[in-house]
Motif scaffolding. Structure first.
Motif, PDB file in Angstrom:
ATOM      1  N   ASN A  40       6.803  10.427 -21.216  1.00 16.00           N
ATOM      2  CA  ASN A  40       6.916   9.342 -20.249  1.00 16.00           C
ATOM      3  C   ASN A  40       7.532   9.892 -18.973  1.00 16.00           C
ATOM      4  OD1 ASN A  40       5.872   7.288 -21.927  1.00 16.00           O
ATOM      5  ND2 ASN A  40       7.839   7.146 -22.976  1.00 16.00           N
ATOM      6  N   LEU A  59       2.004  -1.089 -20.877  1.00 16.40           N
ATOM      7  CA  LEU A  59       1.161  -1.019 -19.687  1.00 16.40           C
ATOM      8  C   LEU A  59       1.936  -1.445 -18.443  1.00 16.40           C
ATOM      9  CD1 LEU A  59      -1.515  -0.508 -18.309  1.00 16.40           C
ATOM     10  CD2 LEU A  59      -2.238  -2.806 -18.975  1.00 16.40           C
ATOM     11  N   SER A  60       2.735  -2.497 -18.557  1.00 16.29           N
ATOM     12  CA  SER A  60       3.514  -2.977 -17.403  1.00 16.29           C
ATOM     13  C   SER A  60       4.480  -1.926 -16.885  1.00 16.29           C
ATOM     14  CB  SER A  60       4.308  -4.232 -17.775  1.00 16.29           C
ATOM     15  OG  SER A  60       3.444  -5.269 -18.128  1.00 16.29           O
ATOM     16  N   ASN A  61       4.959  -1.077 -17.780  1.00 17.57           N
ATOM     17  CA  ASN A  61       5.907  -0.036 -17.397  1.00 17.57           C
ATOM     18  C   ASN A  61       5.255   1.337 -17.290  1.00 17.57           C
ATOM     19  OD1 ASN A  61       8.804  -1.263 -17.364  1.00 17.57           O
ATOM     20  ND2 ASN A  61       7.698  -2.260 -19.035  1.00 17.57           N
ATOM     21  N   SER A  62       3.930   1.364 -17.365  1.00 22.31           N
ATOM     22  CA  SER A  62       3.144   2.582 -17.204  1.00 22.31           C
ATOM     23  C   SER A  62       3.628   3.717 -18.110  1.00 22.31           C
ATOM     24  CB  SER A  62       3.154   3.029 -15.735  1.00 22.31           C
ATOM     25  OG  SER A  62       2.143   3.976 -15.509  1.00 22.31           O
ATOM     26  N   ASN A 120       3.416   6.586 -20.742  1.00 21.77           N
ATOM     27  CA  ASN A 120       2.358   7.548 -21.047  1.00 21.77           C
ATOM     28  C   ASN A 120       2.102   7.698 -22.540  1.00 21.77           C
ATOM     29  OD1 ASN A 120       1.998   8.136 -18.304  1.00 21.77           O
ATOM     30  ND2 ASN A 120       3.674   9.602 -18.353  1.00 21.77           N
ATOM     31  N   ALA A 122       0.076   4.940 -24.010  1.00 26.97           N
ATOM     32  CA  ALA A 122      -1.296   5.013 -23.495  1.00 26.97           C
ATOM     33  C   ALA A 122      -2.110   6.035 -24.285  1.00 26.97           C
ATOM     34  CB  ALA A 122      -1.298   5.355 -22.009  1.00 26.97           C
ATOM     35  N   SER A 178      -1.773   7.213 -13.926  1.00 27.49           N
ATOM     36  CA  SER A 178      -1.713   5.842 -14.413  1.00 27.49           C
ATOM     37  C   SER A 178      -2.910   4.994 -14.012  1.00 27.49           C
ATOM     38  CB  SER A 178      -0.423   5.183 -13.928  1.00 27.49           C
ATOM     39  OG  SER A 178       0.683   5.845 -14.496  1.00 27.49           O
ATOM     40  N   THR A 179      -3.723   5.484 -13.115  1.00 33.52           N
ATOM     41  CA  THR A 179      -4.885   4.718 -12.678  1.00 33.52           C
ATOM     42  C   THR A 179      -5.821   4.398 -13.833  1.00 33.52           C
ATOM     43  OG1 THR A 179      -4.743   5.867 -10.561  1.00 33.52           O
ATOM     44  CG2 THR A 179      -6.786   4.698 -11.019  1.00 33.52           C
ATOM     45  N   LYS A 207      -5.001   3.964 -17.035  1.00 33.68           N
ATOM     46  CA  LYS A 207      -4.397   3.193 -18.138  1.00 33.68           C
ATOM     47  C   LYS A 207      -4.980   1.795 -18.307  1.00 33.68           C
ATOM     48  CE  LYS A 207      -0.176   5.853 -18.096  1.00 33.68           C
ATOM     49  NZ  LYS A 207       1.150   5.938 -17.537  1.00 33.68           N
TER      50      LYS A 207
END
Length: 154
Positions: A113, A128-131, A133, A136, A73-74, A76
């Motif tokens: 996800n 993005l707030s919930n990361s 995948n 993204a 997630s880094t 994203k």
């Protein structure tokens, strides 16, 4: 990069890191890392690789700031930043559903996800707030790999 570690800043960041880990305990968060670098000087001011390296808790002796691991997630926020440059907005809708991609080796790739759930249409802000995948990957598809690599590595 000049090494100019600020002991007080490092200790304050370690305390903040401990607070965040405690708040995220119910989400099974156990580790965190923080690196503070000034720009454009590239001075390394603080490096926290564990909430408490003196703790006997599992994994706390590992410096996660330097431990090799998947980018996860880094990356994203950088994908989304490039998408915003190209005209997307936080309220832009993206579809969070199963997608199939064929890799360069000819094998199928199905992004998932973290919770293996699909949420249907979501805003980029939510994704993005919930990361998430899958969104993204869809946003990266919109941005284009070549543009993204140039954005990140030039």
């Amino acid at each position: 990069c000049r090494l100019t570690i600020d002991k007080e800043l490092t200790e304050r960041i370690r305390e903040i890191t401990k607070l965040h880990i405690a708040r995220l305990r119910d989400k099974d968060a156990k580790h965190a890392a923080v690196v503070v670098i000034t720009l454009p000087e590239n001075e390394l001011l603080a490096l926290v690789g564990s909430p408490d390296p003196n703790s006997l808790a599992e994994g706390y002796q590992i410096n996660m700031a330097v431990q090799p691991r998947q980018i996860g997630s880094t990356i994203k926020p950088f994908i989304y930043a490039k998408a915003f440059e190209k005209g997307l907005r936080p309220y832009t809708i993206v579809d969070d559903r199963e997608y199939k991609y064929i890799t360069g080796y000819g094998f199928p790739f199905y992004p998932k996800n973290f919770d293996l759930q699909h949420r249907g249409e979501v805003s980029l802000h939510y994704a993005l707030s919930n990361s998430l995948n899958i969104p993204a990957v869809k946003v990266l598809e919109y941005v284009g790999l070549e543009d993204f690599f140039f954005f990140c590595f030039s």
